[in-house]
Design a protein around this motif. Structure first.
Motif, PDB file in Angstrom:
ATOM      1  N   ASP A  39       1.962 -11.218  -1.013  1.00  0.00           N
ATOM      2  CA  ASP A  39       2.440  -9.997  -0.354  1.00  0.00           C
ATOM      3  C   ASP A  39       1.288  -9.043  -0.056  1.00  0.00           C
ATOM      4  O   ASP A  39       1.464  -7.834  -0.009  1.00  0.00           O
ATOM      5  N   GLU A  79      -6.694  -6.526   2.501  1.00  0.00           N
ATOM      6  CA  GLU A  79      -6.354  -5.795   1.272  1.00  0.00           C
ATOM      7  C   GLU A  79      -6.962  -6.494   0.058  1.00  0.00           C
ATOM      8  O   GLU A  79      -7.479  -5.839  -0.854  1.00  0.00           O
ATOM      9  N   LEU A  91       1.048  -5.718  -7.930  1.00  0.00           N
ATOM     10  CA  LEU A  91       2.228  -5.384  -7.140  1.00  0.00           C
ATOM     11  C   LEU A  91       3.529  -5.621  -7.896  1.00  0.00           C
ATOM     12  O   LEU A  91       4.572  -5.088  -7.506  1.00  0.00           O
ATOM     13  N   ALA A 104       1.017  -0.510  -6.749  1.00  0.00           N
ATOM     14  CA  ALA A 104       0.653  -0.072  -5.395  1.00  0.00           C
ATOM     15  C   ALA A 104      -0.232   1.173  -5.436  1.00  0.00           C
ATOM     16  O   ALA A 104      -1.255   1.217  -4.741  1.00  0.00           O
ATOM     17  N   ARG A 118      -4.037   1.419  -3.940  1.00  0.00           N
ATOM     18  CA  ARG A 118      -4.428   2.481  -3.011  1.00  0.00           C
ATOM     19  C   ARG A 118      -5.639   3.250  -3.546  1.00  0.00           C
ATOM     20  O   ARG A 118      -6.540   3.610  -2.790  1.00  0.00           O
ATOM     21  N   PHE A 144      -1.748  -0.548   4.229  1.00  0.00           N
ATOM     22  CA  PHE A 144      -1.215  -0.846   2.899  1.00  0.00           C
ATOM     23  C   PHE A 144      -0.196   0.217   2.490  1.00  0.00           C
ATOM     24  O   PHE A 144       0.847  -0.092   1.934  1.00  0.00           O
ATOM     25  N   GLN A 145      -0.492   1.471   2.778  1.00  0.00           N
ATOM     26  CA  GLN A 145       0.401   2.566   2.406  1.00  0.00           C
ATOM     27  C   GLN A 145       1.749   2.433   3.116  1.00  0.00           C
ATOM     28  O   GLN A 145       2.790   2.716   2.522  1.00  0.00           O
ATOM     29  N   ARG A 178       3.078  -0.470   4.154  1.00  0.00           N
ATOM     30  CA  ARG A 178       3.731  -1.677   3.642  1.00  0.00           C
ATOM     31  C   ARG A 178       4.185  -1.532   2.192  1.00  0.00           C
ATOM     32  O   ARG A 178       5.148  -2.165   1.775  1.00  0.00           O
ATOM     33  N   HIS A 179       3.462  -0.728   1.400  1.00  0.00           N
ATOM     34  CA  HIS A 179       3.759  -0.587  -0.025  1.00  0.00           C
ATOM     35  C   HIS A 179       3.780   0.899  -0.411  1.00  0.00           C
ATOM     36  O   HIS A 179       2.913   1.381  -1.126  1.00  0.00           O
ATOM     37  N   GLY A 215       5.768   4.054  -5.683  1.00  0.00           N
ATOM     38  CA  GLY A 215       5.186   3.593  -6.925  1.00  0.00           C
ATOM     39  C   GLY A 215       4.976   4.779  -7.848  1.00  0.00           C
ATOM     40  O   GLY A 215       5.150   5.932  -7.470  1.00  0.00           O
TER      41      GLY A 215
END
Length: 93
Positions: A12, A17, A40, A46, A50, A79-80, A82-83, A86
């Motif tokens: 994922d 990344e 993850l 996440a 980041r 990435f932010q 997509r995920h 958190g």
């Protein structure tokens, strides 16, 4: 037999990344892939990834490496999206 592309798909994470994790942690690509996938699975994973990307960006900015800054920012923003969310462990006490 699993290929590297299969492992990336299962993680994922995007290859870029994984590269950022690898750069931050000074790990090989496959070990960084495993670490990122493991992170993850955690509620704080996440935000931790980041933060790694932000650390990489700050390091590139301090070195004056403009060629590294733009791609890192792009990977961070993707990435932010997509995920999101958190739990940032540093902010919970």
């Amino acid at each position: 037999m699993l290929t590297l592309n299969d492992c990336i798909a299962f993680s994922d994470l995007l290859p870029e990344e994984i590269e950022e994790i690898s750069r931050h942690e000074r790990l090989g690509f496959v070990v960084a892939l495993a670490k990122g996938h493991s992170l993850l699975d955690r509620p704080w994973g996440a935000p931790a990834i980041r933060q790694m990307m932000r650390d990489n960006l700050v390091r590139a900015m301090r070195r004056g490496d403009a060629a590294r800054c733009a791609p890192t920012m792009e990977v961070y923003h993707r990435f932010q999206v997509r995920h999101p969310g958190g739990i940032d462990r540093r902010r919970t006490a």
